[in-house]
Write an enzyme that holds these catalytic residues in place. Structure first.
Site, mmCIF file in Angstrom:
data_model
loop_
_atom_site.group_PDB
_atom_site.id
_atom_site.type_symbol
_atom_site.label_atom_id
_atom_site.label_comp_id
_atom_site.label_asym_id
_atom_site.label_seq_id
_atom_site.Cartn_x
_atom_site.Cartn_y
_atom_site.Cartn_z
ATOM 1 N N ASP A 161 -19.050 32.061 22.591
ATOM 2 C CA ASP A 161 -20.473 32.402 22.677
ATOM 3 C C ASP A 161 -21.169 31.543 21.632
ATOM 4 O O ASP A 161 -21.641 32.024 20.605
ATOM 5 C CB ASP A 161 -20.662 33.907 22.421
ATOM 6 N N ALA A 192 -13.153 23.697 13.932
ATOM 7 C CA ALA A 192 -12.173 22.639 13.730
ATOM 8 C C ALA A 192 -12.376 21.902 12.411
ATOM 9 O O ALA A 192 -11.433 21.706 11.628
ATOM 10 C CB ALA A 192 -12.238 21.650 14.900
ATOM 11 N N GLU A 193 -13.603 21.496 12.116
ATOM 12 C CA GLU A 193 -13.844 20.653 10.959
ATOM 13 C C GLU A 193 -13.871 21.474 9.665
ATOM 14 O O GLU A 193 -13.471 20.984 8.601
ATOM 15 C CB GLU A 193 -15.154 19.881 11.153
ATOM 16 N N ASP A 201 -5.839 21.702 13.213
ATOM 17 C CA ASP A 201 -6.777 21.323 12.158
ATOM 18 C C ASP A 201 -6.069 21.244 10.804
ATOM 19 O O ASP A 201 -6.369 20.368 9.990
ATOM 20 C CB ASP A 201 -7.925 22.333 12.085
#
Lengths: 328, 328, 328, 328, 328, 328
Positions: B105, B35-36, B269
């Site tokens: 994972d 996301a970032e 995002d």
């Protein structure tokens, strides 16, 4: 049906696969295409006789372009070898709101550097009945514009039918430049394929409707026929596609096709090729415009510039056609 | 425009090609995302300055993630090396009624096992003006939650603007757990990006409309701005996409875009990144929300987490834009 | 749930990738499929027990078909080895107005040249409860028609439920030929899956509505149930899909699903397989038809003949389902 | 021939295609492998009965590993589901002076976190005759080491033949750690497969020659047989491959094979699997070692961990074999 | 270690995959390369600081070349944008007796049409210590030759070390033309990398041995060092590779490496880059030549022009190295 | 040079990519080939005139085979359309000790079911000078054997030179069957290409050396020339390749080429095609055999049945050639 001669530039087309952007594709798909070559392929795929004329360098990439055309049943014996390079164009397919993108790398190509006299037009046109060219070739260079004029004159002298597709490209020249070069050549044209905006911006012909513009084009330049394709509701994935044919006997408008697009490049060329094919075999104007629109609707579903469809597939769709069910 | 610092987890993304299910793909496509990191890439692609902070192990896979970010013009000098693994997520794209599928994972990743003190926040924030984080990082581990708090406090101390994207993930924690961890951190947030359901389930803020919820969020937590993206008519292939920005001067709603989806991961995002970019350069709220929505609409058409588009492409679409015709 | 035995021909399917035409694909994707194998795979994927019976030559291509079925949890111990070849079919996916295209190369296959007596039906049916066959097998050869009759009689003798899918193929035989061969075999059928046009053209049953045709089929042949799938608004990319189940207790109609198509081949087979599964586990007719339609709606999104979906995915969609958002 | 049970860890193997480095591959090829699974596959491909025991999480990636094994005719009914993840290993094939490279990401896998008691060994071994394990499993975790011991004891109690492959991995533990864990377990081993350096470094057995080391291993640990593979003239592209089998009746040395390598991973496992197969069917030691070396020579030519060859192909090569001409 | 500045032309490299000929490849693999960019990448991959200077047009293909270099840790801030096109070269890998084939399409590239004054050499060289150029750039155009001279003079004025790789290309100019242009520039060169035939044909220096030629080059042009790579037993698949370094303190010859070739393009550049790196960090001549040869031996195993290897890999091979076994 | 007519079967060739086995390839590469088509392509690629005669069904796969031949400059106007299928062969490339594998699926092909009278030989041979056939065609069916005889007689009647390649295939018939059919046809043959084992097993001619066998073949059947290719040190990766030509003026033996194999299928056909080309243009026997061996050595490096090389490439290698360095 006598052979159709088309003349112009064929380029190596390098396409990023799927929906990948230029920045991320690990490779390019290899095809070839160019407005006039696409017309020749369309005619040959439909079963007509077509010869393609250009100038290409003597290297393996250009050889592949020629061999592929021959495989597709286009005559290639008139292609002249020479020059330094085959033009290249990079294609990134669009998606939804993201437009498709073309990067041209076609300057200094063999055909752009060809010279009047490089082609033996008399021999090329011998036994043929139709000549097709487009507004792209004169845009390539002054020499290519002179070549285009030379070809038109030679074709006229042989009594051939001449078709012309405006194909105005903003990346090659301005509308004013195009108008200055193309206007004097319009006298040689029997069938003109163009758009409303091209008619206005390049040839200075305005009007309220397509029919009106077509009538004025005929009046001004003496065209026997004017054809215009029509796009609506257009995005990178979806289009509504139809066309109009203006002839001495009236205005003929095709059915509209709602199309989910696979590859739209070359759709206009397949329209022109199929229209030439249909008119050449004697179809009446209504049938010709339906046929040409059906052929070019199918082009939107075929990867590459060339319209790899059969006569039967086009006839079926032009006749109202089956849907998209698997045939088995 | 001062640099934007984003902090979080980046993962190797392994995608089965085309519409293939996990059970049948012969290979996985390799990209990276988180996301970032996605926010940082969006800002850098638009021409802004962005630095990405995370912790990654010392192996070739993690190195590739870093080198790719650097290639995309994101600053990577603050990335700390250490730990055992880079997180992985497997992605199967959906189609029509079949939803896309993610297998995470990511447990025991280098950033999930980072400890407060691993990062020199003072140095990281030096010369920067904006800090962005999301609700995913605190969900990774208690240590990562502590790190998030540490970062927020350091950013606040430096007087930076702080943005936060809730990004609630059901596969990482419950809404109750998220609420307990995130609520005390909300005091550091200037711009909050979240959804209605997240506001209610995680932060306990209810309301009839988005504007009402945004107003209550502002009242409760002191946010200066609240942004919410909106999906409608949503399937795996198609979505209608827009957003609302709530500020001290009012509620600003964007145009809606009907989108044929290529890859929806990272759309939120890219919205946040473009919003930060637009606000940072001083756009007014209406322009900022249109810009952010246009950027993220385009993201849906680009494979991979990262939004590989240019400032010009976003501006064109935000301004009403051309359709999807090939530009040539 | 007792095992379902399906019997028929499995073929190597060679598909040109993406939207490429046969003339331009550099390679073929390899999968396998056949109407009755597809039914067996559907049942096994849902968690039911299914065994597939056919005859295949002793070469690596046929071995791969068998190993793949085993991997998909279909019983393959009853497959007889012999004959010269496995049938092949070439598939070109359609797009928009361009229909998908199948070229069959299945003549002289091992199963088409099988002979009555090649299969030990008593052993095959031991412990099983349901037998499924289709109208394709009798179309392959006179011997295969005799084998189909032999199998039906053996299944009847064992007291098994028998289902039959008409699957009329114009490329294999005429409706008149199909009618002559299939009509006498209808007495063994409990559940008949067919279409309106098949009922009329092959079995000579007409009617105003599907329900009426189904009622007459039941009356004429003694079917306990008749199922019909329904396509509307059908193109190569898009379809509207539903079904009707006629039973002794009434007519049950499913919800309609608007589907963006990835691969439509095998959709009917997955419908039949899911219907058998659902009825076998005791679902009531309404639930069964919703379940079967949901399963086959999902099939349209999965590449290959086989419906690689889970019980949970089908249940979710049948219950009204989530949209296509990524699950994370 | 009674079934062979193998027990260990199976991983998702992600291989960069061709000779591409991790930094440049656009995708990974998907296969699965693990020392003991590879042994099971070898036996099943040769026509023997093999069951594979492990613990795997309940997700689509792990399910694919299981389904693929079943497709390859390995019994998978004893696999226990649970835990969080399947181990992953990234493989970059070497070339010439550049060594192949493995990045393990296997910590915290389902089998590494399994606990004694998770497996019902009595049921697993019922009807089987041979148990195979390797030195990798005890290296995964203390629990996995305890499980290995538990399995050996249960196998011994059932009177099974037990084989063991040392497979020392420097990336998992030190030689000293390995020695401490493995030495007490050696009492359960009938057939030990190891290398000279492993015997010395892990088990503390030295000697001038392989035969001498094997004799001392037998003397020290009571092994009935010791097998050692031998590599010479080894590069990433080329190897010379042979083996020695030490039994109570003497030392048996195979022919040497000069091999152009396609994929060397799993070669040792295919050797062990083929040796077990050959000994199980009663081949004499010389025939067994030739057979096992031929099988594993062929493995070097097959992509993936698994040795996809037939009994006939191995027999032909073991018997002196044809060269590499196309068989037609 | 101060930064190394390299200057020249970078091209889009379009490679037909595997062993396919230009006539048959469905696509091209996309990489970038050019002699001096390859040198910069080699240095940056080894951990040194390198900046690459060129002129590139403002399109997505050129942007990708730049972004890829940045990702590989090469400084790109000095690259000037302008001109019409990025040069292209098509590469067909050879096999056995079939030689690899290059088609250059680099005329009229942005750098070939650059003009003296386009680069601010003073700023470029500020803080750097070494300048590297090659004989390709002056071959591109008279302007590029003038630019090369301008750069050399500026570098000399800044007191930088200057290295030069002859890289004579028959497809760009004749030996006589090369000699006329390059000879006056040799006065600026400290380290000259060339071959025997180049020394003779271009610079007119003959001799019985490499050492003798090197000595005469030094004498004639004042080089401080001369390096020559040596190929023997060369086919498209296999080569024997070594090098000699002539310095003021003697002649240093490396070990020979027998190499199975994956991709030989750029091997010489990686030699030069590694030699610059090694000399820059103060290695003695013997160590430097072993290091450079090891680095370039590894290049033969890496697809693409760039040598994607690590310092550790080079050191290991230079030190005698492990064989090609998988490291695990 | 008058045209060469070749006659036989062309098949769709489906190759598993790289070194993948049939069991694991996700797709097949599509090419076409057949002994006599391969000969025609070789001649056309070298610049000679070649026409290919066969019978093919009217479907897209067969059409592609024809179009590809036309693209390669082979005349296809004499191909007759009809029958049900084009033959298929599956090819798995070998590696090291693992032999390549062919699965034929060619029974019932259009040419195998052709009948005498289907071809207008008089028209076909008009203007041509050479007829080439092989021992594969008579092996297909009794009708194909009769067709072969019919063609030979017609060619003889037209005074054409006739060449014959034995091409004995164990998968099609026994040596005894081949002998019975082929022996009476040998009277029409001028140039016979065969191997020692074929001469002995099929034609019953034995001898100590190739020269002796050739002499006896000439004596027994009246051949004007006998050519034999020679393989040594043969594995799937490597071969040593040469040939002998026996003529009325002596025995001519070529140089030997050590070849790293990319694709060996069609090597013998390219030898025969190049030999025909060379003899047709009047080369002396020594030059012809060197030329033919060079051409076929290069074939080993080209994927697919067809030898895509140029006259220049063959001449260069035949003349002693450069090594495998990239030409630039």
């Amino acid at each position: 049906m006598p052979a159709v001669i088309t003349f112009g530039e064929i380029m190596l087309r390098l396409t990023s696969p799927g929906h990948q952007r230029f920045a991320q594709a690990p490779g390019f798909e290899i095809t070839f295409g160019g407005a006039e070559a696409n017309v020749a392929v369309m005619i040959a795929q439909l079963g007509g006789r077509a010869e393609y004329i250009t100038r290409l360098p003597d290297n393996d990439i250009a050889q592949r372009a020629i061999d592929e055309l021959r495989g597709l049943r286009v005559g290639v014996d008139g292609i002249v070898r020479g020059g330094d390079r085959i033009g290249v164009y990079y294609l990134e397919q669009g998606a939804s709101q993201r437009a498709g993108k073309v990067i041209y790398d076609r300057a200094h190509s063999a055909i752009a550097e060809a010279r009047p006299g490089d082609f033996d037009w008399k021999k090329i046109f011998s036994g043929a009945g139709w000549f097709h060219w487009s507004g792209i070739t004169p845009a390539l260079s002054a020499a290519a514009a002179a070549l285009s004029a030379e070809a038109c004159e030679a074709a006229r002298a042989e009594g051939m039918t001449i078709s012309f597709d405006m194909n105005y490209r903003t990346k090659l020249w301005t509308q004013a430049e195009a108008g200055a070069v193309l206007t004097p050549l319009m006298q040689h044209v029997d069938l003109c394929v163009c758009g409303l905006e091209e008619a206005r911006g390049v040839l200075g012909i305005e009007g309220e409707s397509e029919a009106e513009v077509a009538a004025r084009l005929k009046e001004r330049f003496g065209f026997r026929m004017v054809a215009m394709t029509q796009r609506h509701a257009d995005s990178a994935n979806q289009t509504r596609w139809g066309a109009m044919l203006f002839t001495e006997t009236g205005v003929f408008t095709s059915a509209r096709h709602d199309i989910a697009i696979v590859d739209r490049v070359g759709a206009g060329d397949s329209f022109t090729g199929a229209l030439i094919f249909s008119l050449s075999r004697g179809d009446d104007p209504q049938r010709a415009i339906e046929f040409a629109v059906a052929a070019s609707a199918l082009k939107h579903t075929v990867p590459g510039d060339y319209n790899r469809v059969t006569l039967g597939e086009v006839e079926t769709l032009a006749a109202g056609g089956h849907g998209g069910r698997v045939q088995r």
